[in-house]
Design a protein around this motif. Structure first.
Motif, mmCIF file in Angstrom:
data_model
loop_
_atom_site.group_PDB
_atom_site.id
_atom_site.type_symbol
_atom_site.label_atom_id
_atom_site.label_comp_id
_atom_site.label_asym_id
_atom_site.label_seq_id
_atom_site.Cartn_x
_atom_site.Cartn_y
_atom_site.Cartn_z
ATOM 1 N N GLU A 112 0.651 -1.302 -0.087
ATOM 2 C CA GLU A 112 0.260 0.000 0.100
ATOM 3 C C GLU A 112 0.982 1.141 -0.078
ATOM 4 O OE1 GLU A 112 -3.420 0.416 2.648
ATOM 5 O OE2 GLU A 112 -3.632 -1.937 2.872
ATOM 6 N N GLY A 113 0.472 2.226 -0.718
ATOM 7 C CA GLY A 113 1.173 3.457 -0.688
ATOM 8 C C GLY A 113 1.882 3.747 -1.819
ATOM 9 N N ARG A 114 2.047 2.818 -2.656
ATOM 10 C CA ARG A 114 2.860 2.732 -3.953
ATOM 11 C C ARG A 114 1.732 3.203 -5.060
ATOM 12 N NH1 ARG A 114 7.577 -1.255 -4.860
ATOM 13 N NH2 ARG A 114 8.857 -0.677 -2.782
ATOM 14 N N ASP A 115 2.315 3.748 -6.145
ATOM 15 C CA ASP A 115 1.437 4.122 -7.219
ATOM 16 C C ASP A 115 0.951 2.690 -7.837
ATOM 17 O OD1 ASP A 115 0.243 5.366 -9.511
ATOM 18 O OD2 ASP A 115 2.147 5.633 -10.774
ATOM 19 N N PRO A 116 -0.489 2.583 -8.121
ATOM 20 C CA PRO A 116 -0.958 1.591 -8.759
ATOM 21 C C PRO A 116 -0.421 1.263 -9.993
ATOM 22 C CG PRO A 116 -2.674 2.845 -7.826
ATOM 23 C CD PRO A 116 -1.455 3.748 -7.673
ATOM 24 N N LEU A 117 -0.064 2.161 -10.798
ATOM 25 C CA LEU A 117 0.688 1.845 -12.176
ATOM 26 C C LEU A 117 1.862 1.196 -12.137
ATOM 27 C CD1 LEU A 117 0.391 1.985 -14.952
ATOM 28 C CD2 LEU A 117 1.588 4.333 -15.097
ATOM 29 N N MET A 118 2.687 1.796 -10.984
ATOM 30 C CA MET A 118 4.149 1.058 -10.685
ATOM 31 C C MET A 118 3.861 -0.050 -10.107
ATOM 32 S SD MET A 118 6.067 3.393 -11.993
ATOM 33 C CE MET A 118 7.489 2.643 -11.372
ATOM 34 N N GLN A 132 1.625 -2.237 -11.017
ATOM 35 C CA GLN A 132 1.228 -3.020 -12.275
ATOM 36 C C GLN A 132 2.483 -3.342 -13.027
ATOM 37 O OE1 GLN A 132 -2.365 -0.673 -13.211
ATOM 38 N NE2 GLN A 132 -2.985 -2.920 -13.559
#
Length: 193
Positions: A45-51, A53
């Motif tokens: 959690e806290g990471r950019d969802p695109l990164m 993926q």
């Protein structure tokens, strides 16, 4: 046990559990546990969802290839070479982590994928992935803590017996601590329950 294949380390109970596997299968267990930790770190959690993926897509692409096509220099991939016949189970874990991050299934797909990976690990160890293995995996992962009593697992699956037993102890709120945990692991490792 081999040197760590990532910056992430197994927990002390996980390391002890791996040591209870027959020597020929310790790398299977260690690779599986380290991969799950690596994917959990990539999807935290806290990471950019695109990164997230993009990181998961790299692993998915690897598991879509035979091990002969895997790039050199990634120690965790090298540790996972014995999984070649069961790469689909590893890909399932990647898909499960992605579903947990971008989906709305609450981690259900990840839970199913982890159980299937444990069943794949059993097959790689020469064990039938029967209902007892599935139930023990579900209890370890906290998916079905109130299932039917699991029979004693085969010796090659002793790490699962330890991980399951420790998870059930924690869920029951039993007092822990290094010495108590060590004694519980010793009992589980020797008796399988």
């Amino acid at each position: 046990m081999t040197a760590s294949a990532s910056d992430l380390e197994l927990s002390p109970p996980e390391r002890l559990a791996v040591l209870y596997a027959p020597r020929a299968f310790q790398a299977l267990w260690e690779g599986f546990l380290l991969l799950d930790r690596r994917l959990a770190d990539a999807a935290r959690e806290g990471r950019d969802p695109l990164m997230i993926q993009l990181r998961l897509a790299w692993w998915r692409d690897r598991f879509d290839q035979s091990v002969a096509q895997w790039p050199q220099g990634e120690p965790l991939l090298a540790m996972l070479h014995p999984w070649d016949a069961e790469r689909a189970a590893l890909r399932g874990i990647v898909d499960g982590w992605e579903a947990r991050v971008v989906g709305e299934d609450g981690g259900a797909e990840l839970g199913r994928a982890r159980i299937e990976a444990v069943c794949a690990l059993a097959r790689l160890s020469g064990i039938e992935a029967d209902q007892g293995v599935r139930q023990a995996a579900a209890e370890w992962l906290g998916i079905d803590p109130a299932g039917p009593r699991v029979p004693v697992l085969p010796g090659k699956m002793r790490p699962l017996a330890i991980l399951r037993g420790m998870a059930l102890r924690e869920a029951a709120g039993r007092p822990g601590g290094p010495l108590r945990d060590f004694l519980a692991i010793l009992r589980l490792g020797l008796l399988g329950r």
